[in-house]
Design an enzyme around this catalytic site. Structure first.
Site, PDB file in Angstrom:
ATOM      1  N   PRO A   2       0.798  -1.220   0.000  1.00  0.00           N
ATOM      2  CA  PRO A   2       0.000   0.000   0.000  1.00  0.00           C
ATOM      3  C   PRO A   2       0.828   1.266   0.000  1.00  0.00           C
ATOM      4  O   PRO A   2       1.698   1.447   0.826  1.00  0.00           O
ATOM      5  CB  PRO A   2      -0.799  -0.098   1.303  1.00  0.00           C
ATOM      6  CG  PRO A   2      -0.729  -1.517   1.690  1.00  0.00           C
ATOM      7  CD  PRO A   2       0.583  -1.997   1.206  1.00  0.00           C
ATOM      8  N   GLU A   3       0.538   2.134  -0.925  1.00  0.00           N
ATOM      9  CA  GLU A   3       1.017   3.502  -0.858  1.00  0.00           C
ATOM     10  C   GLU A   3      -0.176   4.333  -0.408  1.00  0.00           C
ATOM     11  O   GLU A   3      -1.254   3.800  -0.151  1.00  0.00           O
ATOM     12  CB  GLU A   3       1.539   3.963  -2.229  1.00  0.00           C
ATOM     13  CG  GLU A   3       2.840   3.281  -2.616  1.00  0.00           C
ATOM     14  CD  GLU A   3       3.748   4.184  -3.438  1.00  0.00           C
ATOM     15  OE1 GLU A   3       3.591   5.415  -3.358  1.00  0.00           O
ATOM     16  OE2 GLU A   3       4.610   3.664  -4.158  1.00  0.00           O
TER      17      GLU A   3
END
Length: 269
Positions: A2-3
DNA sequence: ATGCTAACCTGCGCGC
DNA sequence: TGCGCGCAGGTTAGCA
Protein backbone atom coordinates in the site's frame (compact mmCIF):
# COMPACT_ATOMS: atom_id res chain seq x y z
CA UNK A 1 2.02 -2.86 -1.24
CA UNK A 2 0.00 0.00 0.00
CA UNK A 3 1.02 3.50 -0.86
CA UNK A 4 -1.02 6.49 0.20
CA UNK A 5 -3.80 6.03 -2.39
CA UNK A 6 -4.27 2.41 -1.32
CA UNK A 7 -4.40 3.42 2.33
CA UNK A 8 -6.92 6.17 1.61
CA UNK A 9 -8.98 3.74 -0.47
CA UNK A 10 -8.92 1.23 2.36
CA UNK A 11 -9.93 3.85 4.92
CA UNK A 12 -12.85 5.01 2.76
CA UNK A 13 -13.90 1.43 2.11
CA UNK A 14 -14.08 0.32 5.73
CA UNK A 15 -15.34 3.57 7.23
CA UNK A 16 -19.08 3.06 6.59
CA UNK A 17 -18.91 -0.38 8.17
CA UNK A 18 -16.92 0.70 11.21
CA UNK A 19 -18.21 4.12 12.19
CA UNK A 20 -20.64 4.11 15.12
CA UNK A 21 -20.26 0.34 15.52
CA UNK A 22 -19.25 -1.32 18.77
CA UNK A 23 -16.00 -3.29 18.67
CA UNK A 24 -17.25 -6.46 20.38
CA UNK A 25 -14.03 -8.43 20.43
CA UNK A 26 -10.48 -8.20 19.15
CA UNK A 27 -8.70 -11.43 18.24
CA UNK A 28 -4.94 -11.27 17.74
CA UNK A 29 -3.63 -14.52 16.27
CA UNK A 30 -0.17 -13.17 15.49
CA UNK A 31 1.10 -10.24 17.60
CA UNK A 32 4.54 -10.16 15.98
CA UNK A 33 4.09 -7.43 13.40
CA UNK A 34 6.43 -4.49 12.63
CA UNK A 35 6.00 -3.69 16.31
CA UNK A 36 4.37 -6.14 18.74
CA UNK A 37 0.62 -5.67 19.15
CA UNK A 38 0.12 -4.42 22.71
CA UNK A 39 -2.38 -6.15 25.03
CA UNK A 40 -3.79 -2.68 25.62
CA UNK A 41 -5.46 -2.92 22.23
CA UNK A 42 -8.14 -4.92 24.06
CA UNK A 43 -9.19 -1.78 25.92
CA UNK A 44 -11.10 -0.92 22.73
CA UNK A 45 -13.42 -3.90 23.25
CA UNK A 46 -16.96 -2.76 24.01
CA UNK A 47 -16.19 0.72 22.68
CA UNK A 48 -17.93 2.57 19.91
CA UNK A 49 -15.94 3.75 16.89
CA UNK A 50 -16.18 7.53 16.99
CA UNK A 51 -14.27 8.35 13.81
CA UNK A 52 -11.77 7.16 11.23
CA UNK A 53 -9.01 9.29 9.79
CA UNK A 54 -5.75 8.98 7.91
CA UNK A 55 -2.36 10.54 8.57
CA UNK A 56 0.44 9.60 6.16
CA UNK A 57 -0.05 5.86 5.56
CA UNK A 58 -1.59 5.30 8.98
CA UNK A 59 -5.31 4.71 9.52
CA UNK A 60 -6.56 5.98 12.87
CA UNK A 61 -9.66 4.51 14.52
CA UNK A 62 -10.81 6.63 17.43
CA UNK A 63 -12.78 5.47 20.47
CA UNK A 64 -13.33 6.94 23.93
CA UNK A 65 -10.86 4.44 25.39
CA UNK A 66 -8.04 5.13 23.00
CA UNK A 67 -7.13 5.17 19.31
CA UNK A 68 -6.08 2.21 17.22
CA UNK A 69 -3.50 3.01 14.55
CA UNK A 70 -3.13 0.62 11.64
CA UNK A 71 -0.24 0.55 9.23
CA UNK A 72 -0.44 -1.85 6.27
CA UNK A 73 3.31 -2.14 5.70
CA UNK A 74 4.23 -3.68 2.34
CA UNK A 75 1.69 -6.46 2.11
CA UNK A 76 -1.11 -5.68 4.57
CA UNK A 77 -4.80 -5.34 3.80
CA UNK A 78 -7.93 -4.65 5.79
CA UNK A 79 -11.36 -5.77 4.70
CA UNK A 80 -14.80 -6.56 6.00
CA UNK A 81 -15.83 -10.20 5.98
CA UNK A 82 -18.81 -12.15 7.22
CA UNK A 83 -18.42 -13.62 10.70
CA UNK A 84 -18.97 -17.06 9.19
CA UNK A 85 -15.88 -16.78 6.98
CA UNK A 86 -13.00 -18.74 8.49
CA UNK A 87 -9.65 -16.98 8.76
CA UNK A 88 -6.92 -18.21 6.43
CA UNK A 89 -3.16 -18.03 6.47
CA UNK A 90 -1.71 -14.66 7.47
CA UNK A 91 -5.08 -13.41 8.72
CA UNK A 92 -3.46 -12.06 11.87
CA UNK A 93 -6.14 -9.91 13.47
CA UNK A 94 -9.97 -9.81 13.60
CA UNK A 95 -12.21 -7.10 15.01
CA UNK A 96 -15.69 -8.48 15.63
CA UNK A 97 -18.26 -5.72 15.22
CA UNK A 98 -21.77 -5.24 16.61
CA UNK A 99 -23.21 -5.27 13.07
CA UNK A 100 -22.13 -8.90 12.76
CA UNK A 101 -19.24 -8.19 10.40
CA UNK A 102 -15.57 -8.77 11.03
CA UNK A 103 -12.75 -6.38 10.16
CA UNK A 104 -9.95 -8.72 9.13
CA UNK A 105 -6.24 -7.84 8.86
CA UNK A 106 -4.17 -9.92 6.44
CA UNK A 107 -0.41 -9.41 6.08
CA UNK A 108 1.96 -12.10 4.75
CA UNK A 109 5.17 -10.15 5.32
CA UNK A 110 4.12 -8.70 8.68
CA UNK A 111 5.69 -5.31 8.03
CA UNK A 112 2.43 -3.70 9.10
CA UNK A 113 1.40 -2.70 12.59
CA UNK A 114 -1.53 -2.19 14.94
CA UNK A 115 -0.72 0.37 17.62
CA UNK A 116 -2.74 1.59 20.57
CA UNK A 117 -2.53 5.09 21.98
CA UNK A 118 -4.32 6.45 25.05
CA UNK A 119 -7.17 8.93 24.62
CA UNK A 120 -5.82 12.37 23.85
CA UNK A 121 -2.26 11.11 23.48
CA UNK A 122 -0.07 11.44 20.40
CA UNK A 123 1.70 8.49 18.84
CA UNK A 124 5.46 8.84 18.54
CA UNK A 125 5.09 7.56 15.02
CA UNK A 126 3.02 10.53 13.93
CA UNK A 127 4.67 13.44 15.67
CA UNK A 128 7.68 14.02 13.42
CA UNK A 129 6.00 13.55 10.07
CA UNK A 130 6.12 16.08 7.26
CA UNK A 131 3.01 17.65 5.68
CA UNK A 132 0.35 15.73 3.79
CA UNK A 133 1.13 15.87 0.04
CA UNK A 134 -2.41 16.97 -0.85
CA UNK A 135 -2.48 19.76 1.72
CA UNK A 136 -1.74 23.44 1.04
CA UNK A 137 1.23 23.21 3.43
CA UNK A 138 3.00 21.13 0.81
CA UNK A 139 4.07 23.57 -1.85
CA UNK A 140 7.12 24.53 -3.90
CA UNK A 141 8.31 27.15 -1.45
CA UNK A 142 8.37 24.55 1.31
CA UNK A 143 10.23 21.92 -0.73
CA UNK A 144 12.67 24.48 -2.08
CA UNK A 145 13.48 25.74 1.41
CA UNK A 146 13.77 22.22 2.90
CA UNK A 147 16.11 21.08 0.14
CA UNK A 148 18.70 23.87 0.19
CA UNK A 149 22.16 22.53 0.88
CA UNK A 150 21.11 18.89 0.40
CA UNK A 151 23.19 16.60 -1.75
CA UNK A 152 20.63 13.81 -1.34
CA UNK A 153 19.02 12.57 -4.56
CA UNK A 154 15.61 14.13 -5.23
CA UNK A 155 13.93 10.74 -5.32
CA UNK A 156 14.96 9.63 -1.84
CA UNK A 157 14.34 13.19 -0.64
CA UNK A 158 10.65 13.17 -1.58
CA UNK A 159 10.28 9.63 -0.19
CA UNK A 160 11.48 10.82 3.23
CA UNK A 161 8.46 11.03 5.53
CA UNK A 162 10.01 13.86 7.48
CA UNK A 163 9.95 15.95 4.29
CA UNK A 164 6.54 14.93 2.98
CA UNK A 165 4.46 11.86 3.78
CA UNK A 166 2.78 9.45 1.45
CA UNK A 167 5.12 9.51 -1.55
CA UNK A 168 6.13 5.87 -1.93
CA UNK A 169 8.25 4.20 -4.57
CA UNK A 170 5.60 3.96 -7.30
CA UNK A 171 4.46 7.56 -7.10
CA UNK A 172 7.98 8.94 -6.57
CA UNK A 173 8.99 7.31 -9.87
CA UNK A 174 5.85 8.47 -11.66
CA UNK A 175 5.85 12.06 -10.46
CA UNK A 176 9.55 12.56 -11.27
CA UNK A 177 8.88 11.27 -14.77
CA UNK A 178 5.94 13.60 -15.26
CA UNK A 179 7.95 16.52 -13.88
CA UNK A 180 10.83 15.71 -16.24
CA UNK A 181 13.36 15.48 -13.40
CA UNK A 182 16.10 12.87 -13.27
CA UNK A 183 15.82 10.95 -9.98
CA UNK A 184 19.54 11.18 -9.14
CA UNK A 185 19.59 14.99 -9.20
CA UNK A 186 20.68 16.51 -5.91
CA UNK A 187 17.62 17.97 -4.17
CA UNK A 188 19.58 21.09 -3.27
CA UNK A 189 20.35 21.91 -6.90
CA UNK A 190 16.75 21.97 -8.13
CA UNK A 191 15.25 25.36 -8.88
CA UNK A 192 12.11 26.78 -7.35
CA UNK A 193 10.48 26.65 -10.75
CA UNK A 194 11.17 22.93 -11.16
CA UNK A 195 9.81 22.31 -7.66
CA UNK A 196 6.59 24.04 -8.71
CA UNK A 197 6.24 21.45 -11.44
CA UNK A 198 7.20 18.55 -9.18
CA UNK A 199 4.76 19.49 -6.43
CA UNK A 200 1.97 19.85 -8.99
CA UNK A 201 2.73 16.41 -10.45
CA UNK A 202 2.89 14.72 -7.04
CA UNK A 203 -0.52 16.14 -6.15
CA UNK A 204 -2.01 15.24 -9.52
CA UNK A 205 -0.65 11.70 -9.56
CA UNK A 206 -1.74 10.93 -5.99
CA UNK A 207 -5.17 12.47 -6.46
CA UNK A 208 -5.72 10.53 -9.68
CA UNK A 209 -4.66 7.27 -8.03
CA UNK A 210 -7.02 7.86 -5.09
CA UNK A 211 -9.79 8.68 -7.53
CA UNK A 212 -9.30 5.31 -9.18
CA UNK A 213 -8.95 3.28 -6.03
CA UNK A 214 -5.20 2.87 -5.90
CA UNK A 215 -2.70 0.87 -7.89
CA UNK A 216 -3.12 -2.86 -8.00
CA UNK A 217 0.09 -4.79 -8.36
CA UNK A 218 0.10 -8.18 -6.75
CA UNK A 219 -2.45 -8.70 -4.05
CA UNK A 220 -3.96 -5.43 -2.98
CA UNK A 221 -7.65 -5.23 -2.30
CA UNK A 222 -9.41 -2.21 -0.86
CA UNK A 223 -11.90 -2.29 2.00
CA UNK A 224 -14.66 -3.45 -0.32
CA UNK A 225 -12.51 -6.24 -1.76
CA UNK A 226 -12.34 -4.66 -5.21
CA UNK A 227 -8.98 -4.06 -6.88
CA UNK A 228 -7.79 -0.66 -8.08
CA UNK A 229 -7.29 0.25 -11.70
CA UNK A 230 -4.35 2.65 -11.76
CA UNK A 231 -1.67 0.13 -12.68
CA UNK A 232 -2.18 0.29 -16.44
CA UNK A 233 -1.57 4.04 -16.33
CA UNK A 234 1.96 3.81 -14.96
CA UNK A 235 4.56 5.46 -17.20
CA UNK A 236 7.78 4.18 -15.67
CA UNK A 237 7.27 2.08 -12.54
CA UNK A 238 7.88 -1.57 -13.38
CA UNK A 239 8.75 -0.69 -17.00
CA UNK A 240 12.56 -0.72 -16.98
CA UNK A 241 13.95 -1.76 -20.40
CA UNK A 242 10.65 -0.97 -22.13
CA UNK A 243 10.08 2.04 -24.41
CA UNK A 244 9.06 5.40 -22.97
CA UNK A 245 5.37 6.00 -23.67
CA UNK A 246 6.22 9.56 -24.77
CA UNK A 247 9.46 9.34 -26.77
CA UNK A 248 10.13 5.62 -27.24
CA UNK A 249 13.58 5.82 -25.62
CA UNK A 250 14.40 2.68 -23.61
CA UNK A 251 13.62 3.32 -19.94
CA UNK A 252 16.58 2.90 -17.62
CA UNK A 253 16.41 1.07 -14.30
CA UNK A 254 18.78 1.75 -11.42
CA UNK A 255 18.73 1.28 -7.63
CA UNK A 256 18.52 4.06 -5.12
CA UNK A 257 18.57 2.98 -1.50
CA UNK A 258 17.69 -0.61 -2.39
CA UNK A 259 14.57 0.56 -4.23
CA UNK A 260 14.03 0.30 -7.97
CA UNK A 261 14.17 3.60 -9.83
CA UNK A 262 13.01 3.74 -13.45
CA UNK A 263 13.36 6.83 -15.61
CA UNK A 264 13.54 8.02 -19.18
CA UNK A 265 17.04 9.28 -20.00
CA UNK A 266 15.56 11.53 -22.67
CA UNK A 267 12.47 13.01 -20.98
CA UNK A 268 14.10 13.41 -17.57
CA UNK A 269 17.08 15.73 -17.24
C1' DA B 1 23.70 16.74 10.99
C1' DT B 2 23.56 13.95 6.70
C1' DG B 3 22.85 10.08 4.12
C1' DC B 4 23.54 5.43 3.23
C1' DT B 5 22.90 0.25 4.52
C1' DA B 6 20.84 -3.50 6.71
C1' DA B 7 17.01 -5.35 8.76
C1' DC B 8 12.27 -6.93 9.62
C1' DC B 9 9.26 -11.33 6.72
C1' DT B 10 6.93 -14.15 3.12
C1' DG B 11 5.75 -15.17 -1.63
C1' DC B 12 6.45 -15.19 -6.42
C1' DG B 13 8.69 -15.33 -10.88
C1' DC B 14 12.64 -16.44 -13.41
C1' DG B 15 16.67 -19.02 -14.99
C1' DC B 16 18.85 -23.30 -14.85
C1' DT C 1 9.34 -30.71 -11.88
C1' DG C 2 12.27 -28.60 -8.58
C1' DC C 3 15.62 -25.37 -6.57
C1' DG C 4 18.05 -21.24 -5.62
C1' DC C 5 18.21 -16.40 -6.31
C1' DG C 6 16.54 -11.80 -6.54
C1' DC C 7 12.97 -8.81 -5.88
C1' DA C 8 8.45 -6.64 -3.95
C1' DG C 9 4.00 -1.40 -2.02
C1' DG C 10 7.49 0.73 4.07
C1' DT C 11 9.92 2.28 7.90
C1' DT C 12 13.49 2.58 11.36
C1' DA C 13 17.94 1.66 13.78
C1' DG C 14 22.52 2.13 13.40
C1' DC C 15 26.76 3.41 11.45
C1' DA C 16 30.35 6.24 8.90
Amino acid sequence: MPELPEVETTKRGIEPWLKDQIISKIIVRQPKLRWPVSDEIHSLEGEKVVSLSRRAKYILVETAKGTAIWHLGMSGSLRLVEASEDPGGHDHIDWQLSNGKVLRYHDPRRFGALLWVAPGADSEHLTHLGPEPLSDAFDAAYLFQRSRGKSQAIKTFIMDGKVVVGVGNIYANESLFKAGIRPQTAAGKISKQRYERLVAEIKTVLAAAIEQGGTTLRDFVGGDGKPGYFAQQLFVYGRGGQPCKFCNTTLKEIRQGQRATVYCPSCQR
